[in-house]
Write a protein that holds these residues in place. Structure first.
Motif, PDB file in Angstrom:
ATOM      1  N   ASP A  13      -6.911  14.631   1.789  1.00 28.87           N
ATOM      2  CA  ASP A  13      -8.132  14.584   0.974  1.00 28.87           C
ATOM      3  C   ASP A  13      -7.829  14.698  -0.512  1.00 28.87           C
ATOM      4  O   ASP A  13      -8.712  14.416  -1.339  1.00 28.87           O
ATOM      5  N   ASN A  14      -6.611  15.113  -0.872  1.00 27.87           N
ATOM      6  CA  ASN A  14      -6.230  15.224  -2.282  1.00 27.87           C
ATOM      7  C   ASN A  14      -5.396  14.045  -2.768  1.00 27.87           C
ATOM      8  O   ASN A  14      -4.977  14.025  -3.926  1.00 27.87           O
ATOM      9  N   LEU A  15      -5.148  13.068  -1.905  1.00 28.52           N
ATOM     10  CA  LEU A  15      -4.365  11.910  -2.320  1.00 28.52           C
ATOM     11  C   LEU A  15      -5.259  10.925  -3.064  1.00 28.52           C
ATOM     12  O   LEU A  15      -6.253  10.435  -2.528  1.00 28.52           O
ATOM     13  N   VAL A  16      -4.901  10.652  -4.304  1.00 25.14           N
ATOM     14  CA  VAL A  16      -5.685   9.772  -5.173  1.00 25.14           C
ATOM     15  C   VAL A  16      -4.886   8.486  -5.407  1.00 25.14           C
ATOM     16  O   VAL A  16      -3.689   8.545  -5.717  1.00 25.14           O
ATOM     17  N   PRO A  17      -5.511   7.294  -5.243  1.00 27.48           N
ATOM     18  CA  PRO A  17      -4.772   6.051  -5.489  1.00 27.48           C
ATOM     19  C   PRO A  17      -4.358   5.926  -6.947  1.00 27.48           C
ATOM     20  O   PRO A  17      -5.159   6.166  -7.858  1.00 27.48           O
ATOM     21  N   VAL A  18      -3.100   5.568  -7.154  1.00 24.21           N
ATOM     22  CA  VAL A  18      -2.572   5.383  -8.505  1.00 24.21           C
ATOM     23  C   VAL A  18      -2.493   3.902  -8.861  1.00 24.21           C
ATOM     24  O   VAL A  18      -2.974   3.472  -9.898  1.00 24.21           O
ATOM     25  N   THR A  19      -1.860   3.135  -7.962  1.00 25.71           N
ATOM     26  CA  THR A  19      -1.652   1.717  -8.238  1.00 25.71           C
ATOM     27  C   THR A  19      -1.693   0.913  -6.952  1.00 25.71           C
ATOM     28  O   THR A  19      -1.501   1.445  -5.854  1.00 25.71           O
ATOM     29  N   LEU A  20      -1.918  -0.390  -7.097  1.00 22.33           N
ATOM     30  CA  LEU A  20      -1.799  -1.358  -6.014  1.00 22.33           C
ATOM     31  C   LEU A  20      -1.168  -2.603  -6.620  1.00 22.33           C
ATOM     32  O   LEU A  20      -1.532  -3.023  -7.722  1.00 22.33           O
ATOM     33  N   GLN A  21      -0.211  -3.209  -5.891  1.00 25.40           N
ATOM     34  CA  GLN A  21       0.496  -4.358  -6.457  1.00 25.40           C
ATOM     35  C   GLN A  21       0.811  -5.377  -5.381  1.00 25.40           C
ATOM     36  O   GLN A  21       1.270  -5.031  -4.299  1.00 25.40           O
ATOM     37  N   TRP A  22       0.585  -6.660  -5.706  1.00 26.65           N
ATOM     38  CA  TRP A  22       0.890  -7.735  -4.774  1.00 26.65           C
ATOM     39  C   TRP A  22       1.754  -8.811  -5.437  1.00 26.65           C
ATOM     40  O   TRP A  22       2.129  -9.784  -4.794  1.00 26.65           O
ATOM     41  N   GLY A  23       2.082  -8.635  -6.704  1.00 28.75           N
ATOM     42  CA  GLY A  23       2.951  -9.581  -7.402  1.00 28.75           C
ATOM     43  C   GLY A  23       3.495  -8.959  -8.668  1.00 28.75           C
ATOM     44  O   GLY A  23       2.994  -7.938  -9.153  1.00 28.75           O
ATOM     45  N   ASN A  24       4.546  -9.586  -9.223  1.00 25.26           N
ATOM     46  CA  ASN A  24       5.252  -9.036 -10.384  1.00 25.26           C
ATOM     47  C   ASN A  24       4.824  -9.629 -11.721  1.00 25.26           C
ATOM     48  O   ASN A  24       5.411  -9.293 -12.747  1.00 25.26           O
TER      49      ASN A  24
END
Length: 276
Positions: free
Chosen positions: A96-107
């Motif tokens: 419950d304390n995990l917060v999304p930082v980033t998401l990446q599908w390409g460079n």
């Protein structure tokens, strides 16, 4: 020809990262889940150490990395995401304390400024995981990365280099001087070298001889390396695994312990492939 490792669609990898940093250094980790772990001594960097050198210490959960093989990611075949544990504790005090930082599908190959389109950064974490002088962005020029990761890199950039043996240029490290972001020639060279959209199963730096591409799995790369070092140190018995001989990590016909304890310790202190 190199063997191409290809994970099936919907393959998922989840990795938990921990730190022994004090909460006065990383304030958002106050009251984070703590665990006991045997860790290398302070100042040891990435050099390997025999288990006897490690000390039992308390570590805190810092971040969770997730990678998914997803056909909708048409240029790489992968989607990478990072979560950070951020206090104060709530709910189960873990997930419950995990917060999304980033998401990446390409460079974002060919992008030499902050016009990033193939990733997402949680702007609500500005000033918490990034946004100050020494860490203005998460990854290079705004690309996706985790708080424990190299600002000169990105999640996909690092893992795209997974192969055995490692390419002669190594893995993206601290060679790029972040104070030179104004130098368009250096930035272009850095982006063109490290931020290509490599399809899963294709080989990073194909001009370098390789036994196998490893489809974005640095875990496989590290496992192969450590298996070969264990063979060289005599911790494995029998014939040397073929991948160790073909990759040149250890090319004698049989696993064989060094003649002295000092020589064995030198083998075990070989620098392992760093995570990022």
């Amino acid at each position: 020809m190199p063997v191409s490792v290809r994970f099936p669609a919907d393959t998922a990898s989840i990795k938990f990262l921990f730190t022994d940093a004090a909460t006065d250094q990383v304030t958002y980790l106050k009251d984070a889940p703590e665990y006991d772990a045997y860790i290398d001594p302070p100042g040891s960097g990435s050099a390997g150490h025999p288990a006897s050198d490690r000390k039992l210490s308390s570590v805190r959960l810092l971040q969770v990395d997730i990678a998914v093989k997803d056909g909708r990611s048409r240029e790489t075949g992968w989607v990478f995401g990072t979560f950070v544990w951020k206090g104060p504790p709530k709910g189960d005090k873990l997930f419950d304390n995990l917060v999304p930082v980033t998401l990446q599908w390409g460079n974002d190959p060919g992008v030499y400024d902050a016009s990033i389109q193939q990733g997402w950064i949680n702007t609500e974490l500005r000033g918490i995981t990034y946004g100050w002088r020494s860490r203005p962005t998460m990854g290079f020029m705004g690309r996706a990365n985790g708080p424990a990761d190299n600002i000169r890199s990105s999640c996909l950039s690092c893992h795209a280099g997974a192969r055995t043996p490692r390419a002669s240029i190594g893995i993206l490290d601290g060679r790029f001087d972040m104070s030179r972001l104004y130098d368009s020639v250096l930035v272009k060279s850095h982006v063109d070298t490290w931020f290509q959209n490599i399809r899963g199963g294709q080989l990073f730096q194909p001009s370098d001889p390789a036994v196998s591409s490893l489809d974005y799995s640095l875990q496989l790369e590290a496992a192969i390396f450590r298996m070969c070092i264990a063979c060289e140190a005599g911790d494995l018995q029998g014939s040397t695994p073929e991948v160790c001989r073909r990759s040149g990590i250890y090319n004698r016909p049989a696993c064989n312990a060094p003649s002295t304890d000092v020589a064995r310790k030198q083998v075990l202190q070989s620098v392992p492939p760093p995570r990022q």
